[in-house]
Design a protein around this motif. Structure first.
Motif, short mmCIF file in Angstrom:
data_model
loop_
_atom_site.label_atom_id
_atom_site.label_comp_id
_atom_site.label_asym_id
_atom_site.label_seq_id
_atom_site.Cartn_x
_atom_site.Cartn_y
_atom_site.Cartn_z
N LEU A 5 0.81 -1.22 0.00
CA LEU A 5 0.00 0.00 0.00
C LEU A 5 0.84 1.28 0.00
O LEU A 5 0.54 2.22 -0.74
CB LEU A 5 -0.94 0.01 1.21
N LYS A 6 1.88 1.32 0.80
CA LYS A 6 2.65 2.55 0.96
C LYS A 6 3.75 2.71 -0.08
O LYS A 6 4.05 3.81 -0.50
CB LYS A 6 3.26 2.62 2.36
N ARG A 7 4.38 1.62 -0.48
CA ARG A 7 5.49 1.70 -1.43
C ARG A 7 5.08 1.25 -2.83
O ARG A 7 5.49 1.84 -3.82
CB ARG A 7 6.66 0.83 -0.95
N GLY A 8 4.31 0.20 -2.91
CA GLY A 8 3.97 -0.37 -4.21
C GLY A 8 2.88 0.39 -4.96
O GLY A 8 2.93 0.53 -6.18
N LEU A 9 1.89 0.87 -4.24
CA LEU A 9 0.76 1.54 -4.88
C LEU A 9 1.15 2.79 -5.66
O LEU A 9 0.73 2.95 -6.81
CB LEU A 9 -0.33 1.86 -3.86
N PRO A 10 1.97 3.69 -5.11
CA PRO A 10 2.36 4.86 -5.92
C PRO A 10 3.10 4.46 -7.20
O PRO A 10 2.86 5.04 -8.26
CB PRO A 10 3.28 5.65 -4.99
N TRP A 11 3.99 3.47 -7.11
CA TRP A 11 4.70 3.01 -8.31
C TRP A 11 3.76 2.37 -9.31
O TRP A 11 3.90 2.54 -10.52
CB TRP A 11 5.83 2.05 -7.94
N ALA A 12 2.79 1.62 -8.81
CA ALA A 12 1.81 1.00 -9.71
C ALA A 12 0.97 2.07 -10.42
O ALA A 12 0.66 1.92 -11.60
CB ALA A 12 0.90 0.05 -8.93
N LEU A 13 0.64 3.15 -9.72
CA LEU A 13 -0.12 4.23 -10.34
C LEU A 13 0.70 4.95 -11.40
O LEU A 13 0.18 5.27 -12.49
CB LEU A 13 -0.62 5.21 -9.27
N PRO A 62 9.75 -5.94 -12.54
CA PRO A 62 10.30 -7.04 -11.73
C PRO A 62 10.40 -6.70 -10.25
O PRO A 62 10.18 -7.57 -9.40
CB PRO A 62 11.69 -7.27 -12.32
N ALA A 63 10.70 -5.45 -9.93
CA ALA A 63 10.78 -5.07 -8.52
C ALA A 63 9.42 -5.16 -7.84
O ALA A 63 9.31 -5.65 -6.72
CB ALA A 63 11.34 -3.65 -8.40
N PHE A 64 8.39 -4.70 -8.53
CA PHE A 64 7.05 -4.76 -7.95
C PHE A 64 6.58 -6.20 -7.78
O PHE A 64 6.06 -6.59 -6.73
CB PHE A 64 6.07 -3.98 -8.83
N VAL A 65 6.79 -7.01 -8.81
CA VAL A 65 6.38 -8.42 -8.73
C VAL A 65 7.18 -9.14 -7.64
O VAL A 65 6.62 -9.90 -6.85
CB VAL A 65 6.54 -9.11 -10.11
N GLY A 66 8.49 -8.89 -7.59
CA GLY A 66 9.32 -9.51 -6.55
C GLY A 66 8.90 -9.10 -5.15
O GLY A 66 8.87 -9.93 -4.24
N GLY A 67 8.59 -7.84 -4.97
CA GLY A 67 8.14 -7.37 -3.66
C GLY A 67 6.82 -7.99 -3.25
O GLY A 67 6.64 -8.39 -2.11
#
Length: 109
Positions: A5-13, A62-67
């Motif tokens: 929610l805090k790290r992945g969501l902004p990058w996904a957006l 890859p970073a998002f999927v790995g996380g």
């Protein structure tokens, strides 16, 4: 969950915004092919935008999927763990013949 929610969501957006922009500018098929490295960004009409999408495909995806996978695996491991880390450490020290250090009682000398 915090990481997603805090790290992945902004990058996904950001990723979604760039991909949708590239879809409208470059075309959806070309955008997908640039993202997965089928087509070179240099072979598109809007190279700068395509390079951003290509870098996102190589770095952020890859970073998002790995996380996300790491988070899910750690959650499953935590659910299956029956002993706390302190209990495991204490038991290992006892089995090795080492006297575990005494914990402070909370009073100062």
């Amino acid at each position: 969950m915090y990481w997603l929610l805090k790290r992945g969501l902004p990058w996904a957006l950001v990723f979604t915004a760039v991909y949708v922009t590239c879809g409208f500018v470059l075309g959806w098929t070309v955008s997908y092919e640039v993202l997965v490295a089928i087509t070179s960004p240099a072979a598109t009409n809007h190279r700068a935008l395509a390079w951003v999408l290509s870098l996102m495909g190589w770095l952020i995806t890859p970073a998002f999927v790995g996380g996300a996978v790491g988070y899910l695996v750690s959650q499953q491991a935590d659910q299956r763990r029956q002993e706390s880390a302190e209990e495991v450490t204490r038991r290992m020290l006892e089995e090795a013949g080492i006297t575990p250090p005494q914990q402070a009682s909370g009073t100062a000398p």
